[in-house]
Scaffold this motif. Sequence first.
Motif, PDB file in Angstrom:
ATOM      1  N   GLU A   1       4.233   2.393  -3.166  1.00 49.94           N
ATOM      2  CA  GLU A   1       5.329   1.455  -2.969  1.00 49.94           C
ATOM      3  C   GLU A   1       5.012   0.133  -3.662  1.00 49.94           C
ATOM      4  O   GLU A   1       3.843  -0.235  -3.789  1.00 49.94           O
ATOM      5  CB  GLU A   1       5.577   1.176  -1.482  1.00 49.94           C
ATOM      6  CG  GLU A   1       6.209   2.317  -0.710  1.00 49.94           C
ATOM      7  CD  GLU A   1       6.537   1.924   0.725  1.00 49.94           C
ATOM      8  OE1 GLU A   1       6.450   0.716   1.044  1.00 49.94           O
ATOM      9  OE2 GLU A   1       6.876   2.804   1.525  1.00 49.94           O
ATOM     10  N   VAL A   2       6.086  -0.555  -4.089  1.00 52.47           N
ATOM     11  CA  VAL A   2       5.972  -1.926  -4.579  1.00 52.47           C
ATOM     12  C   VAL A   2       7.099  -2.708  -3.919  1.00 52.47           C
ATOM     13  O   VAL A   2       8.271  -2.373  -4.077  1.00 52.47           O
ATOM     14  CB  VAL A   2       6.087  -2.015  -6.111  1.00 52.47           C
ATOM     15  CG1 VAL A   2       5.961  -3.463  -6.560  1.00 52.47           C
ATOM     16  CG2 VAL A   2       5.036  -1.153  -6.790  1.00 52.47           C
ATOM     17  N   THR A   3       6.762  -3.739  -3.166  1.00 48.40           N
ATOM     18  CA  THR A   3       7.749  -4.467  -2.378  1.00 48.40           C
ATOM     19  C   THR A   3       7.486  -5.960  -2.474  1.00 48.40           C
ATOM     20  O   THR A   3       6.339  -6.405  -2.513  1.00 48.40           O
ATOM     21  CB  THR A   3       7.698  -4.034  -0.899  1.00 48.40           C
ATOM     22  OG1 THR A   3       7.840  -2.618  -0.813  1.00 48.40           O
ATOM     23  CG2 THR A   3       8.805  -4.692  -0.094  1.00 48.40           C
ATOM     24  N   VAL A   4       8.580  -6.736  -2.504  1.00 46.29           N
ATOM     25  CA  VAL A   4       8.495  -8.196  -2.496  1.00 46.29           C
ATOM     26  C   VAL A   4       9.138  -8.695  -1.201  1.00 46.29           C
ATOM     27  O   VAL A   4      10.286  -8.358  -0.904  1.00 46.29           O
ATOM     28  CB  VAL A   4       9.217  -8.815  -3.713  1.00 46.29           C
ATOM     29  CG1 VAL A   4       9.179 -10.342  -3.633  1.00 46.29           C
ATOM     30  CG2 VAL A   4       8.579  -8.341  -5.011  1.00 46.29           C
ATOM     31  N   PHE A   5       8.392  -9.490  -0.443  1.00 50.14           N
ATOM     32  CA  PHE A   5       8.889 -10.098   0.795  1.00 50.14           C
ATOM     33  C   PHE A   5       9.123 -11.584   0.536  1.00 50.14           C
ATOM     34  O   PHE A   5       8.201 -12.283   0.115  1.00 50.14           O
ATOM     35  CB  PHE A   5       7.882  -9.932   1.935  1.00 50.14           C
ATOM     36  CG  PHE A   5       7.547  -8.493   2.249  1.00 50.14           C
ATOM     37  CD1 PHE A   5       8.350  -7.745   3.090  1.00 50.14           C
ATOM     38  CD2 PHE A   5       6.436  -7.891   1.690  1.00 50.14           C
ATOM     39  CE1 PHE A   5       8.040  -6.421   3.377  1.00 50.14           C
ATOM     40  CE2 PHE A   5       6.118  -6.569   1.968  1.00 50.14           C
ATOM     41  CZ  PHE A   5       6.931  -5.835   2.817  1.00 50.14           C
ATOM     42  N   LEU A   6      10.329 -12.040   0.793  1.00 54.18           N
ATOM     43  CA  LEU A   6      10.679 -13.437   0.555  1.00 54.18           C
ATOM     44  C   LEU A   6      11.098 -14.099   1.864  1.00 54.18           C
ATOM     45  O   LEU A   6      11.871 -13.535   2.641  1.00 54.18           O
ATOM     46  CB  LEU A   6      11.815 -13.550  -0.464  1.00 54.18           C
ATOM     47  CG  LEU A   6      11.477 -13.099  -1.896  1.00 54.18           C
ATOM     48  CD1 LEU A   6      12.733 -13.102  -2.747  1.00 54.18           C
ATOM     49  CD2 LEU A   6      10.433 -14.008  -2.511  1.00 54.18           C
ATOM     50  N   ASN A   7      10.582 -15.294   2.080  1.00 55.68           N
ATOM     51  CA  ASN A   7      11.001 -16.134   3.210  1.00 55.68           C
ATOM     52  C   ASN A   7      11.373 -17.493   2.650  1.00 55.68           C
ATOM     53  O   ASN A   7      10.553 -18.167   2.022  1.00 55.68           O
ATOM     54  CB  ASN A   7       9.873 -16.273   4.234  1.00 55.68           C
ATOM     55  CG  ASN A   7       9.567 -14.953   4.921  1.00 55.68           C
ATOM     56  OD1 ASN A   7      10.334 -14.474   5.741  1.00 55.68           O
ATOM     57  ND2 ASN A   7       8.442 -14.347   4.551  1.00 55.68           N
ATOM     58  N   ALA A   8      12.609 -17.903   2.878  1.00 56.27           N
ATOM     59  CA  ALA A   8      13.124 -19.132   2.276  1.00 56.27           C
ATOM     60  C   ALA A   8      13.616 -20.081   3.365  1.00 56.27           C
ATOM     61  O   ALA A   8      14.005 -19.648   4.459  1.00 56.27           O
ATOM     62  CB  ALA A   8      14.266 -18.812   1.314  1.00 56.27           C
ATOM     63  N   PRO A   9      13.622 -21.388   3.089  1.00 51.33           N
ATOM     64  CA  PRO A   9      14.158 -22.353   4.058  1.00 51.33           C
ATOM     65  C   PRO A   9      15.681 -22.292   4.100  1.00 51.33           C
ATOM     66  O   PRO A   9      16.319 -21.615   3.294  1.00 51.33           O
ATOM     67  CB  PRO A   9      13.666 -23.699   3.505  1.00 51.33           C
ATOM     68  CG  PRO A   9      13.524 -23.465   2.031  1.00 51.33           C
ATOM     69  CD  PRO A   9      13.082 -22.038   1.888  1.00 51.33           C
ATOM     70  N   ASP A  10      16.249 -23.018   5.041  1.00 55.91           N
ATOM     71  CA  ASP A  10      17.700 -23.093   5.168  1.00 55.91           C
ATOM     72  C   ASP A  10      18.242 -24.064   4.123  1.00 55.91           C
ATOM     73  O   ASP A  10      17.806 -25.214   4.038  1.00 55.91           O
ATOM     74  CB  ASP A  10      18.069 -23.566   6.573  1.00 55.91           C
ATOM     75  CG  ASP A  10      19.577 -23.552   6.801  1.00 55.91           C
ATOM     76  OD1 ASP A  10      20.300 -23.052   5.920  1.00 55.91           O
ATOM     77  OD2 ASP A  10      20.008 -24.032   7.865  1.00 55.91           O
ATOM     78  N   PHE A  11      19.189 -23.604   3.318  1.00 57.31           N
ATOM     79  CA  PHE A  11      19.757 -24.438   2.260  1.00 57.31           C
ATOM     80  C   PHE A  11      21.094 -25.055   2.668  1.00 57.31           C
ATOM     81  O   PHE A  11      21.931 -25.349   1.820  1.00 57.31           O
ATOM     82  CB  PHE A  11      19.937 -23.612   0.983  1.00 57.31           C
ATOM     83  CG  PHE A  11      18.645 -23.133   0.392  1.00 57.31           C
ATOM     84  CD1 PHE A  11      17.811 -23.996  -0.285  1.00 57.31           C
ATOM     85  CD2 PHE A  11      18.255 -21.811   0.543  1.00 57.31           C
ATOM     86  CE1 PHE A  11      16.614 -23.555  -0.817  1.00 57.31           C
ATOM     87  CE2 PHE A  11      17.064 -21.361   0.002  1.00 57.31           C
ATOM     88  CZ  PHE A  11      16.239 -22.231  -0.672  1.00 57.31           C
ATOM     89  N   ASP A  12      21.323 -25.215   3.975  1.00 57.79           N
ATOM     90  CA  ASP A  12      22.550 -25.840   4.484  1.00 57.79           C
ATOM     91  C   ASP A  12      23.797 -25.138   3.971  1.00 57.79           C
ATOM     92  O   ASP A  12      24.775 -25.774   3.553  1.00 57.79           O
ATOM     93  CB  ASP A  12      22.594 -27.329   4.101  1.00 57.79           C
ATOM     94  CG  ASP A  12      21.457 -28.115   4.743  1.00 57.79           C
ATOM     95  OD1 ASP A  12      21.070 -27.767   5.871  1.00 57.79           O
ATOM     96  OD2 ASP A  12      20.974 -29.062   4.104  1.00 57.79           O
ATOM     97  N   GLY A  13      23.773 -23.808   4.012  1.00 60.98           N
ATOM     98  CA  GLY A  13      24.943 -23.050   3.610  1.00 60.98           C
ATOM     99  C   GLY A  13      25.066 -22.818   2.119  1.00 60.98           C
ATOM    100  O   GLY A  13      25.943 -22.074   1.677  1.00 60.98           O
ATOM    101  N   GLU A  14      24.208 -23.438   1.329  1.00 58.84           N
ATOM    102  CA  GLU A  14      24.244 -23.252  -0.131  1.00 58.84           C
ATOM    103  C   GLU A  14      23.751 -21.846  -0.478  1.00 58.84           C
ATOM    104  O   GLU A  14      22.729 -21.391   0.039  1.00 58.84           O
ATOM    105  CB  GLU A  14      23.364 -24.288  -0.813  1.00 58.84           C
ATOM    106  CG  GLU A  14      23.409 -24.263  -2.326  1.00 58.84           C
ATOM    107  CD  GLU A  14      24.668 -24.895  -2.885  1.00 58.84           C
ATOM    108  OE1 GLU A  14      25.014 -24.587  -4.030  1.00 58.84           O
ATOM    109  OE2 GLU A  14      25.291 -25.698  -2.158  1.00 58.84           O
ATOM    110  N   VAL A  15      24.483 -21.150  -1.346  1.00 59.11           N
ATOM    111  CA  VAL A  15      24.090 -19.806  -1.764  1.00 59.11           C
ATOM    112  C   VAL A  15      23.125 -19.935  -2.943  1.00 59.11           C
ATOM    113  O   VAL A  15      23.494 -20.423  -4.013  1.00 59.11           O
ATOM    114  CB  VAL A  15      25.307 -18.955  -2.151  1.00 59.11           C
ATOM    115  CG1 VAL A  15      24.862 -17.588  -2.658  1.00 59.11           C
ATOM    116  CG2 VAL A  15      26.236 -18.792  -0.951  1.00 59.11           C
ATOM    117  N   ILE A  16      21.897 -19.501  -2.735  1.00 56.19           N
ATOM    118  CA  ILE A  16      20.869 -19.548  -3.768  1.00 56.19           C
ATOM    119  C   ILE A  16      20.591 -18.115  -4.211  1.00 56.19           C
ATOM    120  O   ILE A  16      20.450 -17.206  -3.396  1.00 56.19           O
ATOM    121  CB  ILE A  16      19.573 -20.193  -3.242  1.00 56.19           C
ATOM    122  CG1 ILE A  16      19.859 -21.582  -2.666  1.00 56.19           C
ATOM    123  CG2 ILE A  16      18.525 -20.270  -4.343  1.00 56.19           C
ATOM    124  CD1 ILE A  16      20.377 -22.574  -3.681  1.00 56.19           C
TER     125      ILE A  16
END
Length: 207
Positions: free
Chosen positions: A116-131
């Motif tokens: 398997e190859v997997t990427v785990f991402l954890n991001a802050p809250d962007f105040d509703g902005e779609v990133i």
Amino acid sequence: MNALIRGLKEIKQYPSAIAGLIMVAVLIGVSLYAVIAIPYSDAIRLWRAGVGVWDEYPRNANPVWMDLFTSDRLPRTIVVRSGEDGVFEIEPADDGMEDVRLVLPFSYPYDGFPREVTVFLNAPDFDGEVIRYTTYWQAPDDETLTLATNRRLRAADTYRISQDGAVRRQLPGMAAPEVGLFADLRAAPGPEGRVPVKGDYAVVVET
């Protein structure tokens, strides 16, 4: 008491019985150790295997002791963390935003392909902005393959590269994406099939 002693003397005449008793004693010891070492709540959590418990362990990977039965160096789980191993490149962009480039380098010295190859991402809250972000794969020969484009960045996102059909279509003739990502696609497969290219790889995330 005398009957017990006579019974033990008789058992000594049967090596298979002694081996069986030793196995039973070992199992009892392991059971007692598990009860003492692992709290009941942790045992239930690990047994149920919810989200975040065994995510970094490939589901179909062989156990480590399989190395004892082959001369090959079998793949081990490689965990690359952004805070410890990653390289961040940040540049100002329009409208007060920033262009962020995260490089996750790792070395692959094994004789087989990973499961398997997997990427785990954890991001802050962007105040509703779609990133959104794009992910690339860098091979030892500096060849770059685009894995995912314009993918929405969520607070917690798991991108399973091994299950991405778009990646599979970019690697025709490969049994699975994790095989094509590590194989030398320019060389014809040998008598035993393809072998992985050893060297320095990287997963790049841009957003």
